[in-house]
Design a protein around this motif. Structure first.
Motif, PDB file in Angstrom:
ATOM      1  N   VAL A 120       0.841  -1.198   0.000  1.00 37.89           N
ATOM      2  CA  VAL A 120       0.000   0.000   0.000  1.00 37.89           C
ATOM      3  C   VAL A 120       0.875   1.247   0.000  1.00 37.89           C
ATOM      4  O   VAL A 120       0.626   2.187  -0.765  1.00 37.89           O
ATOM      5  CB  VAL A 120      -0.978   0.008   1.202  1.00 37.89           C
ATOM      6  CG1 VAL A 120      -1.700   1.340   1.315  1.00 37.89           C
ATOM      7  CG2 VAL A 120      -1.975  -1.143   1.096  1.00 37.89           C
ATOM      8  N   ASP A 121       1.913   1.259   0.815  1.00 36.16           N
ATOM      9  CA  ASP A 121       2.807   2.420   0.871  1.00 36.16           C
ATOM     10  C   ASP A 121       3.491   2.662  -0.472  1.00 36.16           C
ATOM     11  O   ASP A 121       3.588   3.798  -0.935  1.00 36.16           O
ATOM     12  CB  ASP A 121       3.870   2.227   1.961  1.00 36.16           C
ATOM     13  CG  ASP A 121       3.283   2.230   3.364  1.00 36.16           C
ATOM     14  OD1 ASP A 121       2.173   2.745   3.546  1.00 36.16           O
ATOM     15  OD2 ASP A 121       3.958   1.711   4.274  1.00 36.16           O
ATOM     16  N   ALA A 122       3.978   1.591  -1.101  1.00 34.44           N
ATOM     17  CA  ALA A 122       4.657   1.726  -2.387  1.00 34.44           C
ATOM     18  C   ALA A 122       3.683   2.182  -3.472  1.00 34.44           C
ATOM     19  O   ALA A 122       4.024   3.038  -4.298  1.00 34.44           O
ATOM     20  CB  ALA A 122       5.320   0.404  -2.775  1.00 34.44           C
ATOM     21  N   GLU A 123       2.483   1.637  -3.465  1.00 30.90           N
ATOM     22  CA  GLU A 123       1.475   2.046  -4.446  1.00 30.90           C
ATOM     23  C   GLU A 123       1.086   3.510  -4.224  1.00 30.90           C
ATOM     24  O   GLU A 123       0.882   4.252  -5.186  1.00 30.90           O
ATOM     25  CB  GLU A 123       0.234   1.147  -4.343  1.00 30.90           C
ATOM     26  CG  GLU A 123      -0.815   1.399  -5.382  1.00 30.90           C
ATOM     27  CD  GLU A 123      -0.454   0.921  -6.780  1.00 30.90           C
ATOM     28  OE1 GLU A 123      -1.149   1.306  -7.734  1.00 30.90           O
ATOM     29  OE2 GLU A 123       0.532   0.169  -6.936  1.00 30.90           O
ATOM     30  N   SER A 124       1.010   3.925  -2.980  1.00 29.77           N
ATOM     31  CA  SER A 124       0.729   5.337  -2.683  1.00 29.77           C
ATOM     32  C   SER A 124       1.830   6.231  -3.234  1.00 29.77           C
ATOM     33  O   SER A 124       1.552   7.290  -3.803  1.00 29.77           O
ATOM     34  CB  SER A 124       0.597   5.558  -1.171  1.00 29.77           C
ATOM     35  OG  SER A 124      -0.530   4.889  -0.656  1.00 29.77           O
ATOM     36  N   ALA A 125       3.090   5.805  -3.068  1.00 27.78           N
ATOM     37  CA  ALA A 125       4.210   6.584  -3.614  1.00 27.78           C
ATOM     38  C   ALA A 125       4.088   6.694  -5.131  1.00 27.78           C
ATOM     39  O   ALA A 125       4.335   7.758  -5.708  1.00 27.78           O
ATOM     40  CB  ALA A 125       5.545   5.943  -3.220  1.00 27.78           C
ATOM     41  N   LYS A 126       3.682   5.607  -5.774  1.00 33.49           N
ATOM     42  CA  LYS A 126       3.496   5.637  -7.226  1.00 33.49           C
ATOM     43  C   LYS A 126       2.434   6.655  -7.610  1.00 33.49           C
ATOM     44  O   LYS A 126       2.606   7.456  -8.536  1.00 33.49           O
ATOM     45  CB  LYS A 126       3.105   4.252  -7.742  1.00 33.49           C
ATOM     46  CG  LYS A 126       2.881   4.208  -9.244  1.00 33.49           C
ATOM     47  CD  LYS A 126       2.366   2.864  -9.690  1.00 33.49           C
ATOM     48  CE  LYS A 126       0.869   2.961  -9.835  1.00 33.49           C
ATOM     49  NZ  LYS A 126       0.262   1.763 -10.411  1.00 33.49           N
ATOM     50  N   LEU A 127       1.315   6.663  -6.886  1.00 30.87           N
ATOM     51  CA  LEU A 127       0.226   7.598  -7.184  1.00 30.87           C
ATOM     52  C   LEU A 127       0.646   9.040  -6.923  1.00 30.87           C
ATOM     53  O   LEU A 127       0.280   9.948  -7.679  1.00 30.87           O
ATOM     54  CB  LEU A 127      -1.017   7.232  -6.375  1.00 30.87           C
ATOM     55  CG  LEU A 127      -1.636   5.889  -6.728  1.00 30.87           C
ATOM     56  CD1 LEU A 127      -2.750   5.542  -5.745  1.00 30.87           C
ATOM     57  CD2 LEU A 127      -2.148   5.868  -8.160  1.00 30.87           C
ATOM     58  N   ILE A 128       1.423   9.257  -5.874  1.00 30.12           N
ATOM     59  CA  ILE A 128       1.937  10.604  -5.588  1.00 30.12           C
ATOM     60  C   ILE A 128       2.822  11.073  -6.744  1.00 30.12           C
ATOM     61  O   ILE A 128       2.719  12.212  -7.196  1.00 30.12           O
ATOM     62  CB  ILE A 128       2.715  10.623  -4.253  1.00 30.12           C
ATOM     63  CG1 ILE A 128       1.756  10.396  -3.073  1.00 30.12           C
ATOM     64  CG2 ILE A 128       3.487  11.931  -4.081  1.00 30.12           C
ATOM     65  CD1 ILE A 128       2.450  10.032  -1.764  1.00 30.12           C
ATOM     66  N   LEU A 129       3.664  10.186  -7.231  1.00 35.44           N
ATOM     67  CA  LEU A 129       4.559  10.550  -8.328  1.00 35.44           C
ATOM     68  C   LEU A 129       3.775  10.831  -9.617  1.00 35.44           C
ATOM     69  O   LEU A 129       4.060  11.800 -10.324  1.00 35.44           O
ATOM     70  CB  LEU A 129       5.597   9.456  -8.556  1.00 35.44           C
ATOM     71  CG  LEU A 129       6.724   9.784  -9.525  1.00 35.44           C
ATOM     72  CD1 LEU A 129       7.408  11.099  -9.186  1.00 35.44           C
ATOM     73  CD2 LEU A 129       7.738   8.638  -9.552  1.00 35.44           C
TER      74      LEU A 129
END
Length: 144
Positions: A120-129
């Motif tokens: 979830v954290d990594a996917e959130s980082a992807k969405l932020i980027l």
């Protein structure tokens, strides 16, 4: 240009990598935050492996622009990243609702197994980027 993005958390940071030319991003993992602090050696290895030219970090603000308690911790993380990697420009960007969106996307793709904290954290980082890329494209179009 290659960007590395972080979704700051008190227990882990999600990490994504992306290319501003193709406007694509990929979740690449997470960094554990223990009582000793962030897993700095792993972060250094990620920086060495991916060779980003800039960093992006999700910046938590309320819908009305107000600050959360977590915002102060992100401010500290921003200063730490700037001092640790002084040659890499760092760009804070809105992270509003990215965790909710990440959970929904992962659940749709993987079911309950997709809701593991690091994913979830990594996917959130992807969405932020991806949001960062979008805002940069929009601001560059304002000049026409």
């Amino acid at each position: 240009m290659i960007y590395m993005c972080f979704d700051f958390g008190t227990f882990s940071w999600g990490v994504a990598i992306g290319d501003s030319l193709s406007q694509t991003a990929k979740a690449i993992g997470s960094l554990e935050v223990s009582q000793r602090g962030l897993d700095e050696p792993k972060l250094d290895r990620m920086i060495d492996q991916w060779q980003p030219q800039a960093l992006v970090i999700g910046y938590p603000l309320k819908a009305d622009g107000g600050r959360f308690q977590l915002t102060d911790k992100v401010d500290v993380a921003i200063e730490w990243l700037k001092s640790r990697y002084p040659t890499l420009p760092l760009h804070p960007t809105d992270e509003h609702l990215t965790t909710v969106e990440a959970k929904a996307e992962l659940y749709a793709r993987k079911g309950k197994k997709g809701l593991e904290k690091g994913q979830v954290d990594a996917e959130s980082a992807k969405l932020i980027l991806l949001r960062w890329f979008e805002t940069q494209a929009l601001s560059s179009n304002d000049h026409f």
